[in-house]
Enzyme design. Structure first.
Site, PDB file in Angstrom:
ATOM      1  N   ARG A 152      -7.394   9.819   0.049  1.00  0.00           N
ATOM      2  CA  ARG A 152      -7.179  10.186  -1.352  1.00  0.00           C
ATOM      3  C   ARG A 152      -8.508  10.278  -2.096  1.00  0.00           C
ATOM      4  O   ARG A 152      -8.679  11.110  -2.979  1.00  0.00           O
ATOM      5  CB  ARG A 152      -6.250   9.170  -2.022  1.00  0.00           C
ATOM      6  N   HIS A 188       0.850  -1.191   0.000  1.00  0.00           N
ATOM      7  CA  HIS A 188       0.000   0.000   0.000  1.00  0.00           C
ATOM      8  C   HIS A 188       0.888   1.244   0.000  1.00  0.00           C
ATOM      9  O   HIS A 188       1.877   1.304   0.736  1.00  0.00           O
ATOM     10  CB  HIS A 188      -0.897  -0.006   1.234  1.00  0.00           C
TER      11      HIS A 188
END
Length: 589
Positions: free
Chosen positions: A238, A215
């Site tokens: 995000r 990640h």
């Protein structure tokens, strides 16, 4: 909701993300059972999952979360509370804590009919079908770990090749992936692949063990920048409009690209430290998370001028970078990094930002035990091992070589429900045809099945079994050497809050703040929760969120941070044994 999404669109997105590892049967189950699974959580457990957002690589907004608390914690607590309630009010379930399953029991036909476990130095057996739901192996860094066994093959994944999206944006240069074992992880020490190893010993196959997901947004703690275990910055940051800047204040990727793509861009670009930045509008969209990360010291609030200074550029230079981004948001298809979806724009340097330094981390194992659409564990020859089921991260093949954000919790719920149904069918068949699911097929007798068409219920009763799970027996048979007393019997006879616990400090004298502050070390840790003092020293290593989350408040008042993550009743239910006494009313916090 006005979202033009369907199971078929979700299925297509998942298949594209899975790439060459896509398994249509598993993907179909995941995506077409997703709606009923979310409704089940909301209706049966009264969970708030009303906030819907678009996470990376999803073509539509479809990922659910609540207005407060991380969705994983909310779901887990909801299920735990219901399980405890069932265990306290009936014999339909029992919870055995701090025990280690060492072996699966198989009969002559190869069916799994129970397990062997150890607790407090003694060995016990439990009979019935088994569901493996022990997670992945993302924190097993030992020499002979599953991570070490798949490291070389992981390095050959297409995500790091010269033809990957990340590589193409650097002229076809191969992604310089590091040694997998050298990466930090978001996984706790419990993620060591033990359940997978048990299934392998019982004859299972595996799917995609080398597909370990890295990640891009592991949070770097300024106090411990080299810590092996890091906290994850949620994908929703995000999705809410967070952008990633390099050390020069420049964007270098599509922030909403797949996880392996963003990670690949970070390694290729090689201009750390990287900063995840949310402007005021983005921060407001996901304010609870920002407040939590800030409280943990993992995120800072700063002005645009301060952000520019941190990047070593002028505020004007940073605004020029933002202007390019803002213009692309108004003209779809023109972003240099091919970003298609924009939130919380425009981004301006006269705003206030939440900023965190980030680094790639091992986060999830797409690979695991091989299984089918019914959550049955399968052999290398694709034959189901009767009585053995698998769900969650331990089940391989569901996500192919790359998992979409939000689909891990969905995987747990969807295949957990499927595994439960399949195990129930297996047990019911055993009860009807042989009288039980024990090793000898005769652990219960006198089976009665009652069908009520009115409420569409089926009630099964048999013999005089007192096991907590249908057809199960905590004590081994008489011809075994193992202990015959269930170590949890006394505990469950008194309900989930009873048992062998420390004496509560309910009658203790009031404790001064001066005294509390003395207990601020890992081997002597006290915290204050709502005016009560708790000695949590023995609990630190068992804390699901890690010891550091508590150590931040050692010798201090942790009430605010505690309330952000937990329901108030958690204290009385699970922390009563650690209670020392009340805080003196004159104490200054």
């Amino acid at each position: 909701l006005g979202i033009p999404d369907t199971p078929e669109i979700f299925e297509k997105d998942t298949t594209v993300s899975a790439m060459e590892g896509a398994r249509p049967d598993l993907i179909h189950t995941l995506t077409h059972e997703s709606g009923p699974a979310v409704e089940w959580l909301m209706d049966s457990f009264n969970l708030d999952l009303t906030v819907i957002s678009r996470l990376a690589a999803h073509s539509e907004p479809r990922t659910h979360r609540g207005k407060e608390r991380f969705p994983g914690m909310a779901i887990t607590y909801g299920l735990m509370e219901k399980l405890d309630e069932i265990a306290a009010q009936s014999d339909r379930a029992r919870v055995i804590n701090k025990a280690t399953v060492t072996e699966l029991i198989q009969n002559e036909q190869g069916e799994v009919v129970g397990c062997v476990y150890e607790k407090k130095g003694k060995t016990y057996k439990e009979y019935g079908p088994v569901i493996i739901c022990t997670g992945g192996f993302g924190a097993d860094f030992t020499e002979n770990s599953l991570l070490s066994q798949v490291s070389a093959e992981w390095d050959k994944l297409g995500a790091w090749s010269t033809t990957s999206r990340a590589a193409k944006q650097s002229g076809g240069k191969k992604v310089p992936s590091p040694n997998l074992l050298n990466l930090p992880t978001t996984n706790g020490v419990h993620c060591s692949g033990d359940g997978i190893k048990l299934a392998l010993k019982a004859g299972s196959g595996t799917f995609d063990l080398h597909c370990v997901q890295v990640h891009p947004t592991g949070l770097i703690d300024p106090e411990e920048p080299d810590a092996k275990v890091k906290f994850l910055a949620a994908e929703a940051l995000r999705g809410s409009g967070g952008i990633i800047l390099d050390r020069e204040g420049k964007r270098f990727c599509d922030e909403l690209g797949k996880r392996d793509y963003v990670t690949g861009r970070m390694w290729l670009h090689n201009k750390a430290p990287y900063r995840l930045c949310l402007n005021g509008k983005a921060s407001e969209l996901i304010s609870w998370h920002c407040e939590h990360y800030e409280g943990r010291g993992l995120m800072k609030k700063m002005t645009g001028a301060e952000l520019a200074k941190a990047c070593g550029v002028s505020q004007g230079e940073l605004q020029k970078e933002f202007d390019v981004y803002n213009k692309a948001s108004q003209n779809p298809g023109t972003d240099k990094w091919d970003k298609k979806f924009f939130e919380a724009v425009p981004v301006m340097t006269d705003d206030t930002f939440h900023v965190a330094e980030i680094t790639p981390v091992i986060h999830y194992c797409m690979g695991g035990v091989s299984g089918n659409k019914d959550a049955e564990v399968t052999t290398p020859e694709n034959q189901a091992i009767k009585g053995l089921y698998v769900a969650g991260e331990a089940l391989g093949g569901v996500h192919g070589v790359n998992r979409l954000g939000g689909s891990s919790l969905l995987d747990c719920v969807v295949f957990g429900r499927v595994a439960g149904r399949s195990a129930s069918r297996f047990l019911l068949d055993k009860l009807i045809t042989t009288g039980g699911a024990g090793a000898d097929g005769a652990s219960a007798a006198g089976v009665n099945v009652k069908i009520n068409p009115t409420d569409k219920s089926v009630t099964v009763s048999w013999g005089a079994s007192t096991g907590g799970a249908a057809g199960a027996s905590a004590a081994p048979s008489a011809d075994d050497d193992e202990a015959e007393v269930d170590p949890n019997a006394a505990f469950y006879a008194q309900g989930v809050t009873g048992g062998d616990k420390k004496k509560s400090g309910g009658d203790a004298k009031a404790i001064s703040m001066e005294e509390v502050t003395k207990h601020n070390k890992k081997d002597d840790c006290w915290v204050i929760l709502h005016g009560q003092v708790y000695d949590v020293t023995d609990f630190l290593e068992d804390h699901p969120g890690g010891a550091k989350a508590i150590m931040l408040y050692a010798g201090k008042d942790a009430s605010k941070e505690f309330d952000m993550l937990h329901k108030p009743e958690i204290i009385d239910k699970y922390a009563a044994e650690y209670h020392v006494g009340p805080l003196a009313q004159s104490a200054k916090l």
